[in-house]
Motif scaffolding. Structure first.
Motif, mmCIF file in Angstrom:
data_model
loop_
_atom_site.group_PDB
_atom_site.id
_atom_site.type_symbol
_atom_site.label_atom_id
_atom_site.label_comp_id
_atom_site.label_asym_id
_atom_site.label_seq_id
_atom_site.Cartn_x
_atom_site.Cartn_y
_atom_site.Cartn_z
ATOM 1 N N LYS A 96 -13.953 21.043 25.068
ATOM 2 C CA LYS A 96 -13.461 19.887 24.299
ATOM 3 C C LYS A 96 -14.606 19.163 23.592
ATOM 4 O O LYS A 96 -14.509 18.837 22.398
ATOM 5 N N VAL A 97 -15.691 18.913 24.309
ATOM 6 C CA VAL A 97 -16.827 18.200 23.719
ATOM 7 C C VAL A 97 -17.457 19.009 22.587
ATOM 8 O O VAL A 97 -17.795 18.468 21.524
ATOM 9 N N VAL A 98 -17.636 20.301 22.802
ATOM 10 C CA VAL A 98 -18.229 21.155 21.767
ATOM 11 C C VAL A 98 -17.357 21.153 20.510
ATOM 12 O O VAL A 98 -17.857 21.023 19.385
ATOM 13 N N ASN A 99 -16.051 21.269 20.689
ATOM 14 C CA ASN A 99 -15.136 21.263 19.535
ATOM 15 C C ASN A 99 -15.139 19.921 18.814
ATOM 16 O O ASN A 99 -15.009 19.867 17.584
ATOM 17 N N GLU A 100 -15.287 18.833 19.550
ATOM 18 C CA GLU A 100 -15.355 17.511 18.928
ATOM 19 C C GLU A 100 -16.574 17.390 18.017
ATOM 20 O O GLU A 100 -16.484 16.865 16.900
ATOM 21 N N VAL A 101 -17.728 17.895 18.491
ATOM 22 C CA VAL A 101 -18.949 17.833 17.679
ATOM 23 C C VAL A 101 -18.808 18.718 16.442
ATOM 24 O O VAL A 101 -19.191 18.334 15.334
ATOM 25 N N LYS A 102 -18.232 19.908 16.616
ATOM 26 C CA LYS A 102 -18.020 20.802 15.468
ATOM 27 C C LYS A 102 -17.119 20.154 14.424
ATOM 28 O O LYS A 102 -17.348 20.291 13.215
ATOM 29 N N GLU A 103 -16.119 19.448 14.879
ATOM 30 C CA GLU A 103 -15.180 18.810 13.960
ATOM 31 C C GLU A 103 -15.867 17.691 13.176
ATOM 32 O O GLU A 103 -15.605 17.500 11.984
#
Length: 436
Positions: free
Chosen positions: A380-387
């Motif tokens: 979740k955290v990794v995807n948030e940063v990518k977004e």
């Protein structure tokens, strides 16, 4: 998923993950898995190398494979001989890892193994307990391996240089051949990391400890310094103003030179997803297309071979000059760079000054439980940063294929932005790591 093989062969602690039993079975498996009848083997300078090498030799000979023992040589020499003589090859090395680790790299006609070939070897290791000796294979001296490599170097058409050159051989596999070749080309030549004792490979020297070559360049007022890893298949450089020049920048210098000569096939280079966004822009400005692969020089080579490109590699210093050899070769790259500097009559700094790199950092988290990357909170955290970053940055979180590490790579337009996002991801991974 492979059980024993990582991104660059079998590698791990001796004797826990890598031992004589596994080495013997790898040697024995080659006839069944690859159809091997002739094999060339070599090793780097770690103290566990000899036992593992002779275990591979014994296993191979026990099933009738003829073996050439090349002794202490760099990985590129084994790959080259495997390709040119159409035999299989084994290199006993853990590359840039400490001496307490070792590993087994296998080449099939000069190429690293496909996933299917690796699985065949693994199946043999786990499911063949019988030890039956038929006709023993022959064993030969490996002088031919060095002779063939020197023939390759002759193709570069090198000439002596007035540049003051230093190298750091990491107390590793290429410490003798690099001295022999470079001392003839450069009258002002200096070498460190050239006294292996079995335990000092990569210890405070080599491409993972660039302070050693940096100090040499500074103390001797050198024009350029090169630093290799333990098995000699990667190189990083330090210029005359003490700037570190990574693999991507070295590829930039070579590719631009080849393009000027009309020798850069399809005007394309192959890099990995670790590459800085700034270097990609620099290539585009030169009219050079960039293909990005997953991390690992085996994936770079697959892309090069599939489409017939001239050069590719990783920012860690694995650089493949496919018109010469099918693996990274730190010494070969160094020699070509020296020729380029003389031909262009420019310093390495001048040839890389136009590259404007984005802030980028790699953070390593030590853990043997790499499954934490699949934890929903980490994802979740990794995807948030990518977004948030979208096309204005890069996020790469992966498990190392060669060490017990989780690697977090981030690139952003500003350092403050990078620090914020890096802290967010690393903090979550460390939190999950402590919990599980």
């Amino acid at each position: 998923m492979a059980k024993y093989f990582g991104t660059d062969g079998i590698r791990g602690r001796v004797p826990l993950e890598v031992n004589n039993s596994i080495a013997f079975k790898v040697g024995q498996s080659l006839k069944t898995a690859l159809g091997t009848t002739r094999l060339v083997v070599g090793m780097d300078t770690r103290e566990s190398g000899s036992e593992l090498l002779f275990s591979v030799i014994s296993g191979a000979r026990s099933v009738g494979i003829d073996v050439m023992n090349a002794g202490v040589v760099s990985t590129p020499l084994i790959s080259l001989f495997s390709k040119e003589k159409e035999v299989d090859g084994v290199m006993i090395t853990a590359s840039h890892n400490p001496y307490t680790d070792n590993g087994i790299k296998v080449f099939h006609y000069g190429n690293k193994l496909s996933h299917d070939q690796e699985l065949k070897i693994e199946d043999y290791i786990d499911n063949n307990d019988k030890f039956n000796i038929g006709t023993l294979g022959e064993i030969y001296d490996g002088e031919e391996v060095l002779d063939l490599y020197l023939d390759l170097i002759d193709r570069l058409e090198l000439y002596s240089t007035d540049l003051k050159v230093g190298i750091d051989s990491a107390h590793g596999a290429n410490y003798l051949i690099s001295k022999g070749i470079l001392s003839e080309l450069a009258e002002n030549f200096f070498q460190i990391g050239n006294e292996p004792d079995g335990k000092n490979i990569n210890n405070g020297v080599g491409s993972t400890h660039l302070e050693a070559i940096t100090n040499l360049v500074k103390e001797q007022k050198l024009d350029i310094g090169f630093s290799y890893d333990g098995d000699g298949d990667r190189v990083l450089a330090v210029d005359n103003e003490l700037n570190v020049v990574d693999g991507d920048k070295l590829i930039f210098v070579i590719a631009c030179y080849l393009k000027e000569l009309g020798l850069l096939k399809k005007d394309t280079v192959v890099l990995t997803k670790m590459s800085n966004l700034g270097i990609i822009k620099a290539f585009e400005d030169k009219g050079i297309k960039v293909i990005l692969t997953d991390v690992g020089d085996k994936y770079v080579l697959e892309e090069i071979n599939k489409n017939g490109y001239s050069i590719g590699g990783e920012n860690s210093g694995h650089i493949i000059l496919s018109d010469y050899i099918n693996t990274g070769d730190g010494l070969l790259v160094s020699l070509l760079l020296l020729k380029i500097l003389d031909d262009k009559e420019q310093s390495l700094k001048e040839l890389t000054d136009e590259i404007k790199m984005w802030p980028q950092e790699l953070f390593n988290i030590r853990t043997y439980n790499k499954e934490i990357l699949n934890d929903k909170r980490v994802v979740k955290v990794v995807n948030e940063v990518k977004e948030v970053l979208k096309d204005n940055g890069k996020v790469l979180v992966r498990a190392s294929g060669t060490e017990p590490l989780v690697r977090v790579t981030l690139s952003c337009e500003t350092q403050s932005e990078l620090d914020k996002h890096m802290n967010k991801i690393v903090s979550m991974i460390n939190f999950v790591k402590e919990e599980v």
